[in-house]
Design a protein around this motif. Structure first.
Motif, PDB file in Angstrom:
ATOM      1  N   ASP A  11     -15.605   3.381  25.931  1.00  0.00           N
ATOM      2  CA  ASP A  11     -14.757   2.196  25.750  1.00  0.00           C
ATOM      3  C   ASP A  11     -14.055   2.184  24.394  1.00  0.00           C
ATOM      4  N   ASP A  12     -14.191   3.259  23.643  1.00  0.00           N
ATOM      5  CA  ASP A  12     -13.570   3.377  22.317  1.00  0.00           C
ATOM      6  C   ASP A  12     -13.976   2.257  21.364  1.00  0.00           C
ATOM      7  N   LEU A  13     -15.207   1.785  21.484  1.00  0.00           N
ATOM      8  CA  LEU A  13     -15.688   0.718  20.610  1.00  0.00           C
ATOM      9  C   LEU A  13     -15.699   1.165  19.149  1.00  0.00           C
ATOM     10  N   LEU A  14     -16.126   2.395  18.910  1.00  0.00           N
ATOM     11  CA  LEU A  14     -16.174   2.903  17.542  1.00  0.00           C
ATOM     12  C   LEU A  14     -14.771   3.075  16.967  1.00  0.00           C
ATOM     13  N   VAL A  15     -13.860   3.521  17.802  1.00  0.00           N
ATOM     14  CA  VAL A  15     -12.468   3.694  17.368  1.00  0.00           C
ATOM     15  C   VAL A  15     -11.848   2.337  17.045  1.00  0.00           C
ATOM     16  N   ARG A  16     -12.125   1.355  17.881  1.00  0.00           N
ATOM     17  CA  ARG A  16     -11.571   0.008  17.645  1.00  0.00           C
ATOM     18  C   ARG A  16     -12.117  -0.598  16.359  1.00  0.00           C
ATOM     19  N   LEU A  17     -13.419  -0.439  16.118  1.00  0.00           N
ATOM     20  CA  LEU A  17     -14.000  -0.950  14.874  1.00  0.00           C
ATOM     21  C   LEU A  17     -13.405  -0.219  13.676  1.00  0.00           C
ATOM     22  N   GLY A  18     -13.323   1.088  13.753  1.00  0.00           N
ATOM     23  CA  GLY A  18     -12.770   1.871  12.651  1.00  0.00           C
ATOM     24  C   GLY A  18     -11.333   1.518  12.338  1.00  0.00           C
ATOM     25  N   ALA A  19     -10.543   1.303  13.376  1.00  0.00           N
ATOM     26  CA  ALA A  19      -9.134   0.938  13.183  1.00  0.00           C
ATOM     27  C   ALA A  19      -9.024  -0.423  12.497  1.00  0.00           C
ATOM     28  N   GLU A  20      -9.907  -1.339  12.851  1.00  0.00           N
ATOM     29  CA  GLU A  20      -9.890  -2.668  12.229  1.00  0.00           C
ATOM     30  C   GLU A  20     -10.290  -2.586  10.764  1.00  0.00           C
ATOM     31  N   VAL A  21     -11.298  -1.775  10.475  1.00  0.00           N
ATOM     32  CA  VAL A  21     -11.714  -1.585   9.079  1.00  0.00           C
ATOM     33  C   VAL A  21     -10.558  -1.011   8.273  1.00  0.00           C
ATOM     34  N   ARG A  22      -9.908   0.019   8.798  1.00  0.00           N
ATOM     35  CA  ARG A  22      -8.773   0.639   8.098  1.00  0.00           C
ATOM     36  C   ARG A  22      -7.633  -0.358   7.886  1.00  0.00           C
ATOM     37  N   ALA A  23      -7.319  -1.136   8.917  1.00  0.00           N
ATOM     38  CA  ALA A  23      -6.230  -2.109   8.804  1.00  0.00           C
ATOM     39  C   ALA A  23      -6.537  -3.146   7.726  1.00  0.00           C
ATOM     40  N   LYS A  24      -7.737  -3.667   7.724  1.00  0.00           N
ATOM     41  CA  LYS A  24      -8.115  -4.680   6.726  1.00  0.00           C
ATOM     42  C   LYS A  24      -8.158  -4.078   5.323  1.00  0.00           C
ATOM     43  N   ARG A  25      -8.650  -2.850   5.207  1.00  0.00           N
ATOM     44  CA  ARG A  25      -8.690  -2.174   3.907  1.00  0.00           C
ATOM     45  C   ARG A  25      -7.279  -1.992   3.363  1.00  0.00           C
ATOM     46  N   THR A  26      -6.361  -1.614   4.236  1.00  0.00           N
ATOM     47  CA  THR A  26      -4.969  -1.397   3.828  1.00  0.00           C
ATOM     48  C   THR A  26      -4.329  -2.699   3.359  1.00  0.00           C
ATOM     49  N   VAL A  27      -4.616  -3.782   4.063  1.00  0.00           N
ATOM     50  CA  VAL A  27      -4.057  -5.085   3.693  1.00  0.00           C
ATOM     51  C   VAL A  27      -4.497  -5.498   2.296  1.00  0.00           C
ATOM     52  N   ILE A  28      -5.758  -5.237   1.960  1.00  0.00           N
ATOM     53  CA  ILE A  28      -6.224  -5.627   0.622  1.00  0.00           C
ATOM     54  C   ILE A  28      -5.851  -4.592  -0.451  1.00  0.00           C
ATOM     55  N   GLY A  29      -5.216  -3.509  -0.029  1.00  0.00           N
ATOM     56  CA  GLY A  29      -4.641  -2.554  -0.970  1.00  0.00           C
ATOM     57  C   GLY A  29      -5.623  -1.607  -1.636  1.00  0.00           C
ATOM     58  N   LEU A  30      -6.711  -1.281  -0.941  1.00  0.00           N
ATOM     59  CA  LEU A  30      -7.673  -0.344  -1.502  1.00  0.00           C
ATOM     60  C   LEU A  30      -7.540   1.030  -0.855  1.00  0.00           C
ATOM     61  N   SER A  31      -7.670   2.048  -1.675  1.00  0.00           N
ATOM     62  CA  SER A  31      -7.744   3.402  -1.125  1.00  0.00           C
ATOM     63  C   SER A  31      -9.070   3.522  -0.390  1.00  0.00           C
ATOM     64  N   GLN A  32      -9.163   4.521   0.454  1.00  0.00           N
ATOM     65  CA  GLN A  32     -10.416   4.743   1.171  1.00  0.00           C
ATOM     66  C   GLN A  32     -11.555   5.003   0.177  1.00  0.00           C
ATOM     67  N   GLU A  33     -11.276   5.734  -0.862  1.00  0.00           N
ATOM     68  CA  GLU A  33     -12.294   6.047  -1.859  1.00  0.00           C
ATOM     69  C   GLU A  33     -12.762   4.796  -2.596  1.00  0.00           C
ATOM     70  N   ALA A  34     -11.821   3.954  -3.032  1.00  0.00           N
ATOM     71  CA  ALA A  34     -12.182   2.718  -3.735  1.00  0.00           C
ATOM     72  C   ALA A  34     -12.940   1.768  -2.816  1.00  0.00           C
ATOM     73  N   PHE A  35     -12.516   1.706  -1.562  1.00  0.00           N
ATOM     74  CA  PHE A  35     -13.186   0.825  -0.608  1.00  0.00           C
ATOM     75  C   PHE A  35     -14.598   1.312  -0.307  1.00  0.00           C
ATOM     76  N   ALA A  36     -14.752   2.613  -0.110  1.00  0.00           N
ATOM     77  CA  ALA A  36     -16.078   3.173   0.147  1.00  0.00           C
ATOM     78  C   ALA A  36     -17.006   2.883  -1.024  1.00  0.00           C
ATOM     79  N   ASP A  37     -16.493   3.012  -2.234  1.00  0.00           N
ATOM     80  CA  ASP A  37     -17.282   2.715  -3.423  1.00  0.00           C
ATOM     81  C   ASP A  37     -17.689   1.238  -3.448  1.00  0.00           C
ATOM     82  N   ALA A  38     -16.755   0.355  -3.121  1.00  0.00           N
ATOM     83  CA  ALA A  38     -17.052  -1.084  -3.099  1.00  0.00           C
ATOM     84  C   ALA A  38     -18.098  -1.427  -2.048  1.00  0.00           C
TER      85      ALA A  38
END
Length: 81
Positions: A11-38
């Motif tokens: 059902d692509d549940l993991l893909v849907r969750l991951g896409a939402e995390v990425r979208a929200k991270r992008t909105v708050i303006g964090l790189s993947q590295e900075a977000f992972a650290d946070a």
């Protein structure tokens, strides 16, 4: 028991969750590295979460939601889960 992975997530549940995390991270303006650290999650693991390649533990969902400034339930709801 079959482990949940990208291959068994029909059902692509993991893909849907991951896409939402990425979208929200992008909105708050964090790189993947900075977000992972946070969130206290290793960057390469965060990349796999965002691509839907990892089954995310409850504790990591809580860490991710906190780093996004939201609740785990709101994160899941926004991902359509």
């Amino acid at each position: 028991m079959v482990r949940v992975s990208k291959k068994t997530d029909k059902d692509d549940l993991l893909v849907r969750l991951g896409a939402e995390v990425r979208a929200k991270r992008t909105v708050i303006g964090l790189s993947q590295e900075a977000f992972a650290d946070a969130a206290g999650i290793e960057r390469s693991h965060m990349g796999k979460i965002e691509r839907g390649e990892r089954n995310v533990s409850f504790l990591n969902i809580v860490r991710i939601a906190n780093a996004l400034g939201t609740s785990p339930s709101k994160l899941m709801q926004d991902a359509g889960l």
